[in-house]
Design an enzyme around this catalytic site. Structure first.
Site, PDB file in Angstrom:
ATOM      1  N   SER A 185       4.282  -8.706 -10.639  1.00  0.00           N
ATOM      2  CA  SER A 185       5.706  -8.527 -10.391  1.00  0.00           C
ATOM      3  C   SER A 185       6.532  -9.656 -10.990  1.00  0.00           C
ATOM      4  O   SER A 185       6.526  -9.874 -12.199  1.00  0.00           O
ATOM      5  CB  SER A 185       5.967  -8.385  -8.891  1.00  0.00           C
ATOM      6  OG  SER A 185       7.303  -8.049  -8.638  1.00  0.00           O
ATOM      7  N   ARG A 239      -2.974  -9.898  -5.905  1.00  0.00           N
ATOM      8  CA  ARG A 239      -2.421 -10.906  -6.802  1.00  0.00           C
ATOM      9  C   ARG A 239      -3.205 -12.194  -6.648  1.00  0.00           C
ATOM     10  O   ARG A 239      -3.411 -12.674  -5.535  1.00  0.00           O
ATOM     11  CB  ARG A 239      -0.940 -11.164  -6.502  1.00  0.00           C
ATOM     12  CG  ARG A 239      -0.052  -9.977  -6.808  1.00  0.00           C
ATOM     13  CD  ARG A 239       1.397 -10.296  -6.523  1.00  0.00           C
ATOM     14  NE  ARG A 239       2.216  -9.101  -6.609  1.00  0.00           N
ATOM     15  CZ  ARG A 239       3.489  -9.028  -6.246  1.00  0.00           C
ATOM     16  NH1 ARG A 239       4.090 -10.105  -5.773  1.00  0.00           N
ATOM     17  NH2 ARG A 239       4.155  -7.906  -6.339  1.00  0.00           N
ATOM     18  N   LYS A 251      10.754   0.919  -6.370  1.00  0.00           N
ATOM     19  CA  LYS A 251      12.054   0.376  -6.727  1.00  0.00           C
ATOM     20  C   LYS A 251      12.186   0.399  -8.242  1.00  0.00           C
ATOM     21  O   LYS A 251      11.183   0.420  -8.946  1.00  0.00           O
ATOM     22  CB  LYS A 251      12.238  -1.023  -6.159  1.00  0.00           C
ATOM     23  CG  LYS A 251      11.068  -1.983  -6.294  1.00  0.00           C
ATOM     24  CD  LYS A 251      11.339  -3.246  -5.488  1.00  0.00           C
ATOM     25  CE  LYS A 251      10.160  -4.213  -5.557  1.00  0.00           C
ATOM     26  NZ  LYS A 251       9.094  -3.854  -4.611  1.00  0.00           N
TER      27      LYS A 251
END
Length: 543
Positions: free
Chosen positions: A113, A22, A376
């Site tokens: 994210s 990131r 998840k």
């Protein structure tokens, strides 16, 4: 179609973490930066010759351009097929499902994210392996090592590929298959949950507000909640993915999802509220005037998962990340199933899931999942809650009250100190680390330190050891404080302080969290000297 071999040189700062790489979007857009990282990824996994890859992202700024570069590089490196979400859209759990269902060799997920998106915000890229889960450390280490010595990357010299039209097409010798991003994920959800029961819930007048936060779960929620389950139109808000997430921060917590929180605390609040994040792997749950912490949500799902068809045989075991509250431990003990404590990072759950040792897992940062994928899954968690609500015929608040009366309440909160000077943050952690051995028996704010250590984890599946996973202070009376430096930001450091206090007295189960946690917070701040060493007094975000 010609293939180019472009000479390049290593670019600093390409070490992937547990959630991939990131950086600021502007960094990824520098000449050769993305190409270097993609080639390093391909080389680090042993090449992609003859392999099938899944490719998709959350629709943030630069998503489309980056996918075009990846497809051209995959073709030049000899990949056989790339499966791409229409328009470049695929949620992280949907990528995991496609990898597993199509027996793909891995996937590339374009997302940062829950971080903001846009030309001046954040971008990210991560590789998921053949099991559908995040690459383990031995793979990310190889990717990083390759990034430090890379000299060339391969890319086709052609223009882009049509990723907006469903169907298959060729790019050099590689097949590009454009798929509906929702269809196969929705099919999987139908196999897990009782859609008829949930449809009946909505038909009976049950109301819901789902905030997709202008992020990737919008299309999934529109199709499943309003389409397949019959929730009224308008149930899903902010449901169109936006390159900059509507100018917001797609993190489903009470701060960034304030509109949802406000709606759920009004007199005319819907029965149920939920939100998901940028790439669709996190969730927030709210009832009428009742916010459910991620830790409590995990505990409730553990206690009630058997009400959904996919889990009617019960759970084999559960796992939580170390900073997550110990509420699920208490439920697991009552149910007689194993509960594993792991470091933060979904890859640690992946080993346990692959080995069949757990069915359900979760972490305090709003991530919950099960053995249906290796990530998840935000919308999955919302659907499991809906299935439970349909069967239990209780409100969210009543379900939580019953849980606390049965297993006690673990009051819990996370305090984030963001963009702290990295040197100061590390100095604070080092100082605290240096005095752990002397803290036992110390009395602070009416609490006594019973144990002070730095968490390390020996993986029971592959035998690897993960050390330095967070500093834990365990106090008398069921209190705990945990300190970690986060690796999910793109600048500075984030100090995360996790506070927990167990309460079993029936007359103390409805306290305000800040009241229940006051003593442990004071003890943690005193022992860590956080304010003195960083100059920060109040956290930026409390969840």
């Amino acid at each position: 179609m010609p293939m180019q071999t472009v000479r390049t040189r290593p670019i600093e700062g390409q070490k992937p973490g547990t959630s991939g790489l990131r950086k600021k979007t502007a960094v990824f857009r520098r000449p050769h930066y993305l190409e270097n990282y993609v080639q390093s990824t391909f080389d680090g996994i042993g090449g992609v010759q003859g392999k099938t890859l899944v490719v998709g992202g959350d629709g943030r700024f630069f998503n489309d351009d980056a996918i075009q570069i990846i497809l051209r590089m995959a073709a030049a490196n000899g990949a056989t097929r790339c499966i791409v979400g229409q328009g470049g859209i695929l949620s992280t759990p949907a990528v995991s499902n496609l990898i597993r269902k199509r027996n793909a060799d891995g996937g590339l997920i374009l997302s940062a994210s829950h971080n903001p998106g846009g030309p001046d915000a954040d971008f990210g890229l991560k590789y998921n392996g053949p099991n559908g889960g995040p690459a383990p450390e031995n793979v990310t280490d190889k990717i990083f090592a390759r990034s430090k010595e890379i000299e060339i990357y391969k890319i086709t010299a052609s223009g882009g590929v049509d990723i907006d039209t469903l169907g298959t097409r060729s790019h050099q010798d590689m097949v590009v298959e454009i798929v509906d991003p929702v269809a196969e994920y929705a099919e999987m959800m139908q196999a897990i949950f009782d859609f008829d029961k949930i449809r009946g819930l909505f038909a009976g007048g049950f109301t819901m507000r789902f905030d997709a936060m202008h992020a990737v779960t919008g299309p999934y929620a529109h199709a499943i909640l309003e389409g397949m389950l019959g929730a009224p139109k308008g149930t899903v808000v902010n449901g169109v993915p936006s390159p900059d997430f509507g100018g917001g921060h797609p993190d489903p917590n009470p701060i960034w999802a304030k509109d949802l929180m406000d709606a759920m605390y009004r007199p005319d609040a819907p029965d149920f509220g939920a939100a998901s994040d940028g790439d669709g792997d996190r969730n927030m749950i709210v009832g009428q005037g009742a916010y459910v912490t991620p830790s409590d949500s995990l505990a409730l799902l553990c206690a009630k998962a058997h009400l959904a068809p996919g889990y009617k045989q019960g759970l084999v075991g559960v796992a939580r990340s170390m900073p997550t509250s110990r509420a699920v431990d208490r439920v697991a003990q009552r149910l007689g199933i194993a509960c594993h404590e792991t470091p933060t990072g979904w890859k640690f759950f992946g080993n346990l899931l692959d080995a069949g040792q757990v069915t359900l897992c979760g972490e305090e940062s709003a991530g919950t999942g099960s053995d249906h994928v290796r990530e998840k899954d935000g919308l999955w968690a919302v659907l499991l809650w809906l299935n439970i609500l349909a069967e239990a015929k209780q409100s969210v608040a009543d379900l939580m009250t019953d849980l606390w009366q049965t297993d006690g309440r673990c009051y819990y909160s996370r305090h984030d100190y963001e963009d702290v000077d990295s040197n100061k943050a590390n100095a604070m952690m080092d100082a605290l680390r240096g005095k752990l051995s002397t803290l036992g028996g110390s009395a602070v704010a009416g609490l006594t330190v019973e144990q002070a250590d730095e968490f390390a984890y020996d993986d029971p599946i592959d035998g690897s050891r993960a050390s330095g996973q967070g500093i834990r202070l365990m106090f008398s009376g069921g209190a705990r404080a945990v300190f970690r430096l986060s690796g999910t930001g793109t600048q500075g450091a984030t100090i995360r302080l996790y506070l927990e206090q167990l309460e079993t007295a029936s007359d103390k189960l409805q306290l305000q969290p800040e009241e229940a946690l006051a003593d442990v917070r004071q003890a943690a701040m005193t022992l860590s000297e956080l304010s003195v060493m960083t100059g920060r007094v109040d956290p930026d975000v409390i969840t």
